[in-house]
Write an enzyme that holds these catalytic residues in place. Structure first.
Site, PDB file in Angstrom:
ATOM      1  N   VAL A  12     -32.989 -12.176  19.364  1.00  0.00           N
ATOM      2  CA  VAL A  12     -33.699 -13.382  19.815  1.00  0.00           C
ATOM      3  C   VAL A  12     -33.800 -14.403  18.677  1.00  0.00           C
ATOM      4  O   VAL A  12     -33.470 -15.581  18.836  1.00  0.00           O
ATOM      5  CB  VAL A  12     -35.113 -13.029  20.341  1.00  0.00           C
ATOM      6  CG1 VAL A  12     -35.919 -14.280  20.622  1.00  0.00           C
ATOM      7  CG2 VAL A  12     -35.016 -12.180  21.585  1.00  0.00           C
ATOM      8  N   GLU A 156     -28.488 -10.366  26.794  1.00  0.00           N
ATOM      9  CA  GLU A 156     -27.565  -9.884  25.777  1.00  0.00           C
ATOM     10  C   GLU A 156     -26.158  -9.988  26.357  1.00  0.00           C
ATOM     11  O   GLU A 156     -25.947  -9.770  27.538  1.00  0.00           O
ATOM     12  CB  GLU A 156     -27.873  -8.430  25.418  1.00  0.00           C
ATOM     13  CG  GLU A 156     -29.143  -8.327  24.613  1.00  0.00           C
ATOM     14  CD  GLU A 156     -29.408  -6.921  24.108  1.00  0.00           C
ATOM     15  OE1 GLU A 156     -28.473  -6.201  23.760  1.00  0.00           O
ATOM     16  OE2 GLU A 156     -30.597  -6.564  24.070  1.00  0.00           O
ATOM     17  N   GLY A 261     -31.007  -0.718  32.136  1.00  0.00           N
ATOM     18  CA  GLY A 261     -31.357  -0.245  30.796  1.00  0.00           C
ATOM     19  C   GLY A 261     -31.592  -1.439  29.903  1.00  0.00           C
ATOM     20  O   GLY A 261     -31.908  -2.530  30.378  1.00  0.00           O
ATOM     21  N   CYS A 264     -35.144  -4.721  27.360  1.00  0.00           N
ATOM     22  CA  CYS A 264     -36.132  -5.585  28.025  1.00  0.00           C
ATOM     23  C   CYS A 264     -36.715  -4.992  29.310  1.00  0.00           C
ATOM     24  O   CYS A 264     -37.922  -4.727  29.371  1.00  0.00           O
ATOM     25  CB  CYS A 264     -35.500  -6.940  28.316  1.00  0.00           C
ATOM     26  SG  CYS A 264     -34.819  -7.694  26.837  1.00  0.00           S
TER      27      CYS A 264
HETATM   28  C1  UGA Z   1     -32.766  -9.435  30.602  1.00  0.00           C
HETATM   29  C2  UGA Z   1     -32.899 -10.718  31.442  1.00  0.00           C
HETATM   30  O1  UGA Z   1     -31.775 -10.817  32.327  1.00  0.00           O
HETATM   31  C3  UGA Z   1     -32.977 -11.956  30.558  1.00  0.00           C
HETATM   32  O2  UGA Z   1     -33.198 -13.112  31.359  1.00  0.00           O
HETATM   33  C4  UGA Z   1     -34.147 -11.781  29.576  1.00  0.00           C
HETATM   34  O3  UGA Z   1     -34.269 -12.867  28.689  1.00  0.00           O
HETATM   35  C5  UGA Z   1     -33.916 -10.518  28.757  1.00  0.00           C
HETATM   36  O4  UGA Z   1     -33.843  -9.394  29.665  1.00  0.00           O
HETATM   37  C6  UGA Z   1     -35.074 -10.358  27.804  1.00  0.00           C
HETATM   38  O5  UGA Z   1     -36.204 -10.210  28.256  1.00  0.00           O
HETATM   39  O6  UGA Z   1     -34.868 -10.516  26.595  1.00  0.00           O
HETATM   40  P1  UGA Z   1     -30.733  -8.202  29.363  1.00  0.00           P
HETATM   41  O7  UGA Z   1     -31.686  -7.061  29.168  1.00  0.00           O
HETATM   42  O8  UGA Z   1     -29.934  -8.670  28.212  1.00  0.00           O
HETATM   43  O9  UGA Z   1     -31.512  -9.492  29.914  1.00  0.00           O
HETATM   44  O10 UGA Z   1     -29.670  -7.764  30.456  1.00  0.00           O
HETATM   45  P2  UGA Z   1     -29.431  -7.993  32.031  1.00  0.00           P
HETATM   46  O11 UGA Z   1     -28.162  -8.699  32.224  1.00  0.00           O
HETATM   47  O12 UGA Z   1     -30.615  -8.551  32.683  1.00  0.00           O
HETATM   48  O13 UGA Z   1     -29.232  -6.477  32.508  1.00  0.00           O
HETATM   49  C7  UGA Z   1     -30.269  -5.507  32.395  1.00  0.00           C
HETATM   50  C8  UGA Z   1     -29.850  -4.215  33.032  1.00  0.00           C
HETATM   51  O14 UGA Z   1     -29.772  -4.341  34.447  1.00  0.00           O
HETATM   52  C9  UGA Z   1     -28.472  -3.702  32.599  1.00  0.00           C
HETATM   53  O15 UGA Z   1     -28.538  -2.316  32.386  1.00  0.00           O
HETATM   54  C10 UGA Z   1     -27.568  -4.039  33.764  1.00  0.00           C
HETATM   55  O16 UGA Z   1     -26.459  -3.180  33.877  1.00  0.00           O
HETATM   56  C11 UGA Z   1     -28.522  -3.858  34.934  1.00  0.00           C
HETATM   57  N1  UGA Z   1     -28.138  -4.639  36.118  1.00  0.00           N
HETATM   58  C12 UGA Z   1     -28.168  -5.998  36.086  1.00  0.00           C
HETATM   59  C13 UGA Z   1     -27.795  -3.974  37.293  1.00  0.00           C
HETATM   60  O17 UGA Z   1     -27.761  -2.723  37.342  1.00  0.00           O
HETATM   61  N2  UGA Z   1     -27.478  -4.720  38.389  1.00  0.00           N
HETATM   62  C14 UGA Z   1     -27.500  -6.071  38.383  1.00  0.00           C
HETATM   63  O18 UGA Z   1     -27.216  -6.684  39.445  1.00  0.00           O
HETATM   64  C15 UGA Z   1     -27.839  -6.729  37.202  1.00  0.00           C
END
Ligand code: UGA
Length: 438
Positions: A12, A156, A261, A264
């Site tokens: 961040v 990320e 996972g 966040c």
């Molecule tokens: C998440 C949020 O998307 C960001 O907006 C936020 O700023 C960030 O947390 C934070 O609080 O810092 P991030 O953890 O980087 O971002 O990743 P995501 O893309 O949100 O994915 C999170 C998890 O959900 C991953 O394991 C991903 O594989 C899973 N996921 C995501 C799914 O299983 N299905 C989906 O449709 C989307």
């Protein structure tokens, strides 16, 4: 344009520092880790984040972005200080605010001019008020400061893009001075008419948790729908497309998988639930999203177990993908961790490959076999498990894969392979919400 100090050079802090310097601000990123700061000064970026190296290089070359371990000096000489330190999960699920408190103390001791103290770290609602009190109690002189909550919404793997082209900016503050300082910092985005939400501190803090918890809830929802699809003969992807066409729902974050996972969602959902409990409110939807996510990991292992006829003894299982999602080397709370742990507990052998996260996973599982390519990882394996949807895996030629495996057997927890192709090449397979084992 402002003189800014960013405390904390995690993902961040670094992305914020690089992004704000790119907007024309004069930024110093500070950290207590001398090694980290030395590396950064030498152009070594501690995390894998697409586009970040270039952005840092561009702005260090222009002299707008600097790195330092002298936190006190940087605070004494800036107009805005961002708190971007970690808030890891404590054993009881609450956010650990000790680093935030320690930065607040350093700020209190070093305020020499009017300064805006701004929190980027994800902190429970009420933390802003706590920081304000803390600084007021500990500051050595009568100099005024303002406090702002400016949560980040960076993903990320696409954090640079998210920073430079955000959906919205949230600014929680109590004074017009604070709003105008923040407006100045984000000037290029204001010019581009990005929605800016000016609100109070508590609302800004609440927006961050509510957004993350809702996204996590969406994922758990589609994972439950996927599980039912398997039973009734429906295809979850078509269900998601059909649902997503409704603008009120949107198709984003409706991809089923092995569970969410990362650093966040797992942490923030728990912290949100604990916060609500403390206030005598029960967040049943969020508690359910957390439970469903745990069960989903178990379901994935059950699927593997079924594919191997409930006998993992001496079987070689190739895990493709270790990071919690593509385009990052972050393995925190990655669903691959549970899968590997269970395979080891059931006496299976793990072969593992990730395009960038092998080293990160070695810290947790030093004894499993790591490979430098998917092909080597899959050689003579009894089954291959896709845990992360890296593009590299999407492009795998199933004909080649079948040749290298001992058995043509796949567990595709990210649904990256076409069912028709898997059938065509005679694979035994399972996935999430699309088809039962053939
Ligand atoms: C998440 C949020 O998307 C960001 O907006 C936020 O700023 C960030 O947390 C934070 O609080 O810092 P991030 O953890 O980087 O971002 O990743 P995501 O893309 O949100 O994915 C999170 C998890 O959900 C991953 O394991 C991903 O594989 C899973 N996921 C995501 C799914 O299983 N299905 C989906 O449709 C989307």
């Amino acid at each position: 344009m402002k003189k800014i100090t960013i405390v904390g050079t995690g993902y961040v802090g670094l992305v914020t520092g690089a992004g704000l310097s790119d907007f024309g601000n004069e930024v110093t990123c500070v950290d207590i880790s001398k090694t980290k700061i030395n590396d950064l000064k030498n152009g070594i970026i501690p995390i894998y984040e697409p586009g970040l190296d270039e952005l840092i290089l561009k702005n260090t070359n222009s002299g707008r972005l600097k790195f330092s371990t002298n936190i006190e000096h940087s605070i004494q000489n800036c107009e805005v200080v961002f708190i971007a330190v970690g808030t890891p999960e404590k054993e009881n699920g609450e956010a650990d605010l000790s680093s935030v408190r320690s930065v607040a103390k350093t700020i209190a001791k070093n305020i020499t001019n009017y300064v805006v103290v701004c929190t980027k770290s994800t902190v429970p609602v009420g933390t802003g008020a706590m920081i304000v009190n803390y600084i007021n109690q500990n500051k050595k002189n009568d100099i005024q400061f303002d406090y702002v909550s400016n949560p980040e919404f960076l993903r990320e793997g696409s954090a640079v893009r998210d920073f430079l082209w955000p959906d919205r900016i949230v600014i929680g503050a109590r004074t017009t001075d604070a709003y105008s300082v923040m407006e100045d910092i984000y000037k290029p985005l204001y010019r581009n008419k990005k929605p800016i939400i000016l609100t109070n501190i508590e609302t800004a803090e609440m927006i961050k948790y509510s957004a993350n918890a809702f996204l996590a809830l969406k994922i758990s929802y589609i994972n439950e729908v996927a599980n039912l699809c398997e039973k009734v003969g429906a295809d979850v992807h078509q269900v998601a497309i059909g649902m997503g066409q409704d603008g009120r729902i949107s198709s984003k974050f409706l991809h089923p998988g092995p569970g969410f996972g990362g650093s966040c969602f797992p942490k923030d959902t728990k912290a949100f639930s604990i916060l609500s409990e403390k206030h005598g409110i029960s967040m049943k939807t969020i508690d359910a999203a957390i439970d469903i996510n745990e069960v989903q990991k178990v379901r994935m292992f059950d699927k593997l177990n079924k594919l191997l006829k409930f006998n993992l003894n001496n079987k070689t299982i190739s895990i493709l993908g270790l990071s919690f999602k593509p385009n990052t080397d972050d393995v925190r709370e990655s669903p691959a961790i549970y899968m590997i742990k269970m395979i080891i507990e059931n006496n299976g052998f793990v072969n593992a490959f990730d395009p960038v996260a092998n080293d990160a996973m070695k810290v947790q599982f030093p004894k499993i076999n790591y490979f430098d390519s998917w092909k080597d990882c899959c050689k003579n394996a009894d089954v291959v498990v896709i845990m992360t949807e890296w593009n590299e895996f999407r492009g795998i030629d199933l004909k080649v894969l079948k040749k290298v495996l001992k058995n043509p057997c796949i567990l595709d927890t990210r649904n990256i392979f076409s069912i028709n192709k898997l059938n065509e090449y005679g694979f035994i397979f399972d996935n999430v919400g699309r088809n039962n084992i053939k």
